[in-house]
Design a protein around this motif. Structure first.
Motif, PDB file in Angstrom:
ATOM      1  N   GLN A 144       0.885  -1.322   0.101  1.00 28.90           N
ATOM      2  CA  GLN A 144       0.152   0.114  -0.042  1.00 28.90           C
ATOM      3  C   GLN A 144       0.649   1.382   0.203  1.00 28.90           C
ATOM      4  O   GLN A 144       0.682   2.232  -0.576  1.00 28.90           O
ATOM      5  N   GLY A 162     -11.319  -6.224  -0.610  1.00 33.00           N
ATOM      6  CA  GLY A 162     -10.902  -5.937   0.972  1.00 33.00           C
ATOM      7  C   GLY A 162      -9.237  -5.453   1.137  1.00 33.00           C
ATOM      8  O   GLY A 162      -8.861  -5.559   2.308  1.00 33.00           O
ATOM      9  N   LYS A 165      -8.721  -0.449  -0.791  1.00 34.37           N
ATOM     10  CA  LYS A 165      -8.433   0.768  -1.891  1.00 34.37           C
ATOM     11  C   LYS A 165      -8.694   2.069  -1.527  1.00 34.37           C
ATOM     12  O   LYS A 165      -8.137   3.034  -1.751  1.00 34.37           O
ATOM     13  N   GLN A 382     -13.552  -8.138  -9.953  1.00 38.17           N
ATOM     14  CA  GLN A 382     -14.726  -7.652  -9.344  1.00 38.17           C
ATOM     15  C   GLN A 382     -15.359  -6.647 -10.509  1.00 38.17           C
ATOM     16  O   GLN A 382     -16.389  -5.758 -10.359  1.00 38.17           O
ATOM     17  N   TYR A 414      -8.094  -7.229   4.221  1.00 44.19           N
ATOM     18  CA  TYR A 414      -7.992  -6.742   5.836  1.00 44.19           C
ATOM     19  C   TYR A 414      -9.343  -7.053   6.241  1.00 44.19           C
ATOM     20  O   TYR A 414      -9.792  -6.790   7.427  1.00 44.19           O
ATOM     21  N   ARG A 415     -10.205  -7.344   5.388  1.00 44.87           N
ATOM     22  CA  ARG A 415     -11.599  -7.535   5.847  1.00 44.87           C
ATOM     23  C   ARG A 415     -12.083  -8.740   6.375  1.00 44.87           C
ATOM     24  O   ARG A 415     -12.852  -9.020   7.447  1.00 44.87           O
ATOM     25  N   ARG A 731     -17.926  -9.797   0.485  1.00 45.45           N
ATOM     26  CA  ARG A 731     -18.588  -8.964   1.295  1.00 45.45           C
ATOM     27  C   ARG A 731     -18.488  -9.392   2.767  1.00 45.45           C
ATOM     28  O   ARG A 731     -18.691  -8.589   3.691  1.00 45.45           O
TER      29      ARG A 731
HETATM   30  N1  LIG Z   1      -3.256  -1.431   6.161  1.00 48.05           N
HETATM   31  C1  LIG Z   1      -4.420  -1.767   6.600  1.00 48.05           C
HETATM   32  N2  LIG Z   1      -4.516  -2.286   8.067  1.00 48.05           N
HETATM   33  C2  LIG Z   1      -5.561  -2.572   8.796  1.00 48.05           C
HETATM   34  N3  LIG Z   1      -6.784  -2.516   7.982  1.00 48.05           N
HETATM   35  C3  LIG Z   1      -6.719  -1.890   6.818  1.00 48.05           C
HETATM   36  C4  LIG Z   1      -5.652  -1.670   6.057  1.00 48.05           C
HETATM   37  N4  LIG Z   1      -6.191  -1.259   4.937  1.00 48.05           N
HETATM   38  C5  LIG Z   1      -7.413  -1.290   4.759  1.00 48.05           C
HETATM   39  N5  LIG Z   1      -7.778  -1.850   5.850  1.00 48.05           N
HETATM   40  C6  LIG Z   1      -9.165  -2.014   6.273  1.00 48.05           C
HETATM   41  O1  LIG Z   1      -9.733  -3.263   5.565  1.00 48.05           O
HETATM   42  C7  LIG Z   1     -11.192  -3.004   5.129  1.00 48.05           C
HETATM   43  C8  LIG Z   1     -11.289  -3.232   3.584  1.00 48.05           C
HETATM   44  O2  LIG Z   1     -10.911  -2.045   3.236  1.00 48.05           O
HETATM   45  P1  LIG Z   1     -11.626  -1.425   1.803  1.00 48.05           P
HETATM   46  O3  LIG Z   1     -12.913  -1.496   1.900  1.00 48.05           O
HETATM   47  O4  LIG Z   1     -10.785  -0.056   1.524  1.00 48.05           O
HETATM   48  O5  LIG Z   1     -11.295  -2.565   0.706  1.00 48.05           O
HETATM   49  P2  LIG Z   1     -11.517  -2.503  -0.983  1.00 48.05           P
HETATM   50  O6  LIG Z   1     -10.224  -2.545  -1.579  1.00 48.05           O
HETATM   51  O7  LIG Z   1     -12.172  -1.135  -1.354  1.00 48.05           O
HETATM   52  O8  LIG Z   1     -12.539  -3.730  -0.955  1.00 48.05           O
HETATM   53  P3  LIG Z   1     -13.484  -4.264  -2.048  1.00 48.05           P
HETATM   54  O9  LIG Z   1     -12.836  -4.078  -3.038  1.00 48.05           O
HETATM   55  O10 LIG Z   1     -13.701  -5.810  -1.876  1.00 48.05           O
HETATM   56  O11 LIG Z   1     -14.622  -3.357  -1.820  1.00 48.05           O
HETATM   57  C9  LIG Z   1     -11.636  -1.872   5.569  1.00 48.05           C
HETATM   58  O12 LIG Z   1     -12.301  -2.070   6.847  1.00 48.05           O
HETATM   59  C10 LIG Z   1     -10.403  -1.221   6.057  1.00 48.05           C
HETATM   60  O13 LIG Z   1     -10.379  -0.284   7.044  1.00 48.05           O
END
Ligand SMILES: Nc1ncnc2c1ncn2[C@@H]1O[C@H](COP(=O)(O)OP(=O)(O)OP(=O)(O)O)[C@@H](O)[C@H]1O
Length: 763
Positions: A144, A162, A165, A382, A414-415, A731
């Motif tokens: 990241q 998760g 992004k 996705q 992280y989800r 999800r």
């Molecule tokens: N480095 C990190 N450390 C801990 N938690 C994190 C970190 N980066 C993201 N998260 C947490 O992980 C979860 C998923 O993040 P986010 O919703 O931004 O993912 P996404 O990539 O948009 O997922 P999707 O594409 O599946 O919808 C959130 O609860 C976020 O706070």
């Protein structure tokens, strides 16, 4: 407890025909099941994790169970048994012929056997920005951090589900402003929805270097909002908000007007799908002249497209798609103007890049031509909006258009728990058109995802309902729970179950009530007339199914008054000039009268058979509707009707559900803590502690239309369906339950082909 008294008869749970369970369970709630030993009311348990059984509502009554156990082992051949002083008839099945699927197939855990990988170390704080992030508790992992602190040039951030992004995109914007001294107005940040844009802005505010004024200077928003702002700045006269066709019905009205000129029957043509097709063409930069129509239906839509565009031009109106095509025209016709924007936007950050369509992609190419700083974040796995013209192609071939592009993969999820992530990985890895990647979870869960096997849609709803009840008694709140399905039609039974409960829930705003569907309303019209022969609304509803125009109702009303007949009786006297049709109309009266006293299911079957309803549906079937077929809706109606003994009860139920649909949608706005009912498409980007996926069987997920395309040699729609399942699975944070009903729409169903190997492995 396996035994109970039901309507004065002893029943054994394992001898009850499976399709009767839901009905018995409902009757039990009205007090019709009792314990043969103590005489207390009992309930029928229909849940996911345990076998169906009877249980005492008020206590555990262990002694009753022991007595029953002892009695059942006395003499199995005896005609009666004595329990607690009562002589009771020996158990037997409550239906003459148990159905094909009587046995209860137990739910089982989905296990992949893959080990969890080691978690990444936190990023080394190589600059003040990263250090600051870690102090505020929003530290980034090394990948990241690499993406956020990337230097210059095009970058594709392949972000798995998760993987954070939103965190990366907002941090990137803040980094550029804070560390690289990029002026906020040189930044464009594009999101997929306005909700996501608002969330990004809110998150940006948490960075110490950002404030409302700097965020206000950034160009943020959806593609539509950004390009509309540009258009209304340069061509104010044309692009005034008053001229926007903001609502679907406004566009549909124009199309219907055009359709009337072409003699298209309003009721027999899916104008909503025609609009979808037109939108698809526009987003693919095709015009009424260049659009390629592949079949008769598309040829008709192409003609409508031409008339629709003409009408808009004459009346100086525009729709949302015009904001994109209009901007594309503006830039291609005015290279100097395009150049000014190219100079202004030093950095363009795009979210959900996998869902970009041709016109959006071309616009980004134009705007990034000078600085080439495209920061595209997306996940090809996705990509689920092909029907809108989106294509993962742009993400898959990013390096072709941007030869100096770098690619960074975010593979930490992280989800979700390791159990959810590894199951989702197993599903998606079978897609061929994808970038190879794997997600790794950060934590293990005590529970694995589960597959369960309800008898049909009704039992699926009943089991989920029970499970939700158990969850809400535990640590879950309603807002932690989502029920996801492929199409709105798939949510009928669970909606009905929840509508009669006190659980708060919300549905998509565009979810039409099942009982408001044209085919359904029309069929219910026949049933209504059997109860009230003077019901004008019902007559109106059935006219199209009898291939008659609405105007005939006036003649019927006059005839009814002049000759003292009921409206129903008037059908026998309608003159259409066609003897075969008049003969059919004469049948309407006795057939509808014969429905009285029948169960709604039997009544529907008679209308279908005797009054040519199937022909009517077949004729409507030519309307090009890929996702919803009238014949399927009728099958769903039969499943819904099965539970009711009387037509009047079923009609009352339909009215109640219709009213609930409106009510729930009204409440949606104010309801915070509610269970979510959503299509998979709408659930994108969201997360829930517990997710239920409905209807994981072939025909539903994957949808029939994709299977048909596959049979015709096109595997892309099937791959998109697999991505849909993947989106749904990812999800879930820790609790994921996938429903594989044994029967669907009254027929034996096959487990979704996306799950067969995973389930086999798990057993
Ligand atoms: N480095 C990190 N450390 C801990 N938690 C994190 C970190 N980066 C993201 N998260 C947490 O992980 C979860 C998923 O993040 P986010 O919703 O931004 O993912 P996404 O990539 O948009 O997922 P999707 O594409 O599946 O919808 C959130 O609860 C976020 O706070």
């Amino acid at each position: 407890m396996k035994t109970a008294l039901f309507n004065e008869r002893i029943i054994q749970i394992d001898q009850v025909a499976r399709e009767e369970l839901v009905s018995i369970s409902n009757q039990a709630k009205q007090g019709q099941l009792t314990c043969p030993v103590c005489g207390e009311k009992v309930r029928l348990y229909l849940g996911i994790y345990k076998q169906p059984h009877f249980y005492h509502y008020s206590n555990t009554a262990k002694e009753c169970e022991d007595q029953l156990q002892a009695a059942s082992s006395i003499d199995e051949s005896a005609a009666s048994v004595e329990i607690n002083g009562f002589t009771l008839p020996q158990s037997r099945s409550i239906t003459a012929e148990p159905s094909a699927v009587t046995g209860f197939k137990e739910a089982y855990e989905i296990k992949t056997g893959t080990e969890m990988l080691q978690q990444p170390k936190s990023a080394i704080h190589s600059n003040a920005f990263l250090e600051q992030l870690s102090k505020t508790g929003t530290a980034l992992d090394p990948k990241q951090a690499e993406a956020v602190c990337f230097d210059e040039g095009p970058l594709l951030v392949l972000a798995g589900a998760g993987s954070g992004k939103t965190r990366v995109l907002t941090a990137r914007a803040a980094y550029l402003i804070q560390e690289k001294q990029v002026s906020p107005n040189q930044l464009m940040l594009v999101t997929f929805t306005s909700k996501a844009a608002a969330e990004m802005k809110a998150r940006l505010l948490t960075f110490p270097s950002m404030n409302k004024s700097s965020i206000g200077q950034m160009v943020t928003g959806t593609f539509h909002s950004i390009f509309f702002r540009i258009l209304s700045f340069h061509e104010r006269d044309i692009w005034s908000g008053d001229s926007l066709l903001a609502k679907e019905w406004q566009k549909e009205q124009i199309l219907k007007m055009a359709g009337r000129e072409m003699n298209l029957d309003e009721k027999d043509f899916s104008y909503d799908l025609a609009l979808q097709q037109i939108s698809y063409w526009k987003n693919s930069l095709q015009t009424p002249q260049s659009a390629s129509a592949e079949n008769d239906w598309e040829k008709t839509v192409k003609d409508l497209f031409r008339k629709y565009e003409q009408y808009k031009a004459e009346k100086q109106l525009f729709d949302f798609d015009d904001m994109l095509t209009g901007c594309y025209r503006l830039f291609t016709e005015n290279p100097d103007l395009a150049q000014r924007y190219q100079e202004r936007f030093h950095h363009i950050l795009i979210d959900e890049f996998q869902d970009i369509n041709t016109v959006q992609y071309e616009l980004i190419k134009i705007l990034s031509a000078k600085h080439k700083n495209v920061f595209a974040v997306g996940d090809d796995d996705q990509s689920i909006y092909a029907f809108r013209g989106s294509s993962p192609h742009f993400l898959l071939h990013f390096e072709k258009d941007y030869p100096q592009a770098n690619v960074i993969s975010l593979s930490q999820n992280y989800r979700s728990s390791h159990e959810v992530v590894s199951a989702a990985n197993e599903v998606i890895k079978l897609n061929k058109e994808r970038r190879l990647k794997k997600m790794n979870a950060q934590y293990k869960s005590l529970v694995s995802p589960i597959a369960f096997f309800p008898y049909d849609e009704e039992e699926e709803a009943a089991m989920i309902f029970t499970d939700i009840g158990e969850k809400l008694e535990g640590a879950f709140k309603p807002e932690d729970i989502a029920i996801l399905y492929r199409t709105h039609a798939g949510s009928r039974a669970i909606f009905e179950k929840l509508a009669y409960s006190s659980f708060p829930f919300k549905i998509d705003q565009d979810a039409e009530s099942f009982y408001d569907k044209f085919i359904i309303k029309s069929m219910l019209g026949f049933l209504k007339l059997s109860i009230d022969e003077e019901d004008q609304e019902a007559v109106k509803l059935i006219l199209p199914a009898l291939f008659m125009k609405n105007q005939i109702l006036q003649d019927m009303k006059a005839n009814s008054i002049l000759n003292d007949m009921t409206l129903l009786e008037c059908f026998a006297h309608v003159k259409t000039g066609y003897s075969f049709q008049e003969a059919k109309l004469k049948k309407v009266v006795p057939v509808i009268r014969s429905l009285k006293g029948l169960s709604p299911l039997r009544a529907i079957e008679i209308v279908e058979k005797e009054l040519g309803y199937s022909d009517f549906i077949k004729k409507r079937g030519n309307e090009g509707n890929k996702l919803e077929k009238g014949s399927d809706e009728l099958k769903d109606l039969k499943v819904a009707a099965k539970r009711f003994k009387h037509i009047s009860d079923f009609l009352e139920h339909a009215d109640h559900i219709r009213a609930m649909n409106k009510e729930i949608k009204k409440q949606n706005r104010t309801l915070e803590n509610a269970i979510t009912l959503s299509t998979i498409h709408r659930s994108k980007g969201l997360e829930y502690k517990a997710v239920y996926i409905l209807g994981a069987v072939d025909g539903s997920l994957p949808h029939d239309h994709a299977l048909e395309a596959y049979r015709n040699g096109d595997s892309l729609p099937l791959e998109e369906e697999r991505r849909l399942l993947y989106v749904a699975m990812t999800r879930a944070q820790s609790s994921l339950a996938i429903s594989v009903p044994q029967n669907r729409r009254g027929k034996r169903a096959n487990t979704s082909r996306f799950l067969t190997s995973l389930l086999k492995k798990s057993r």
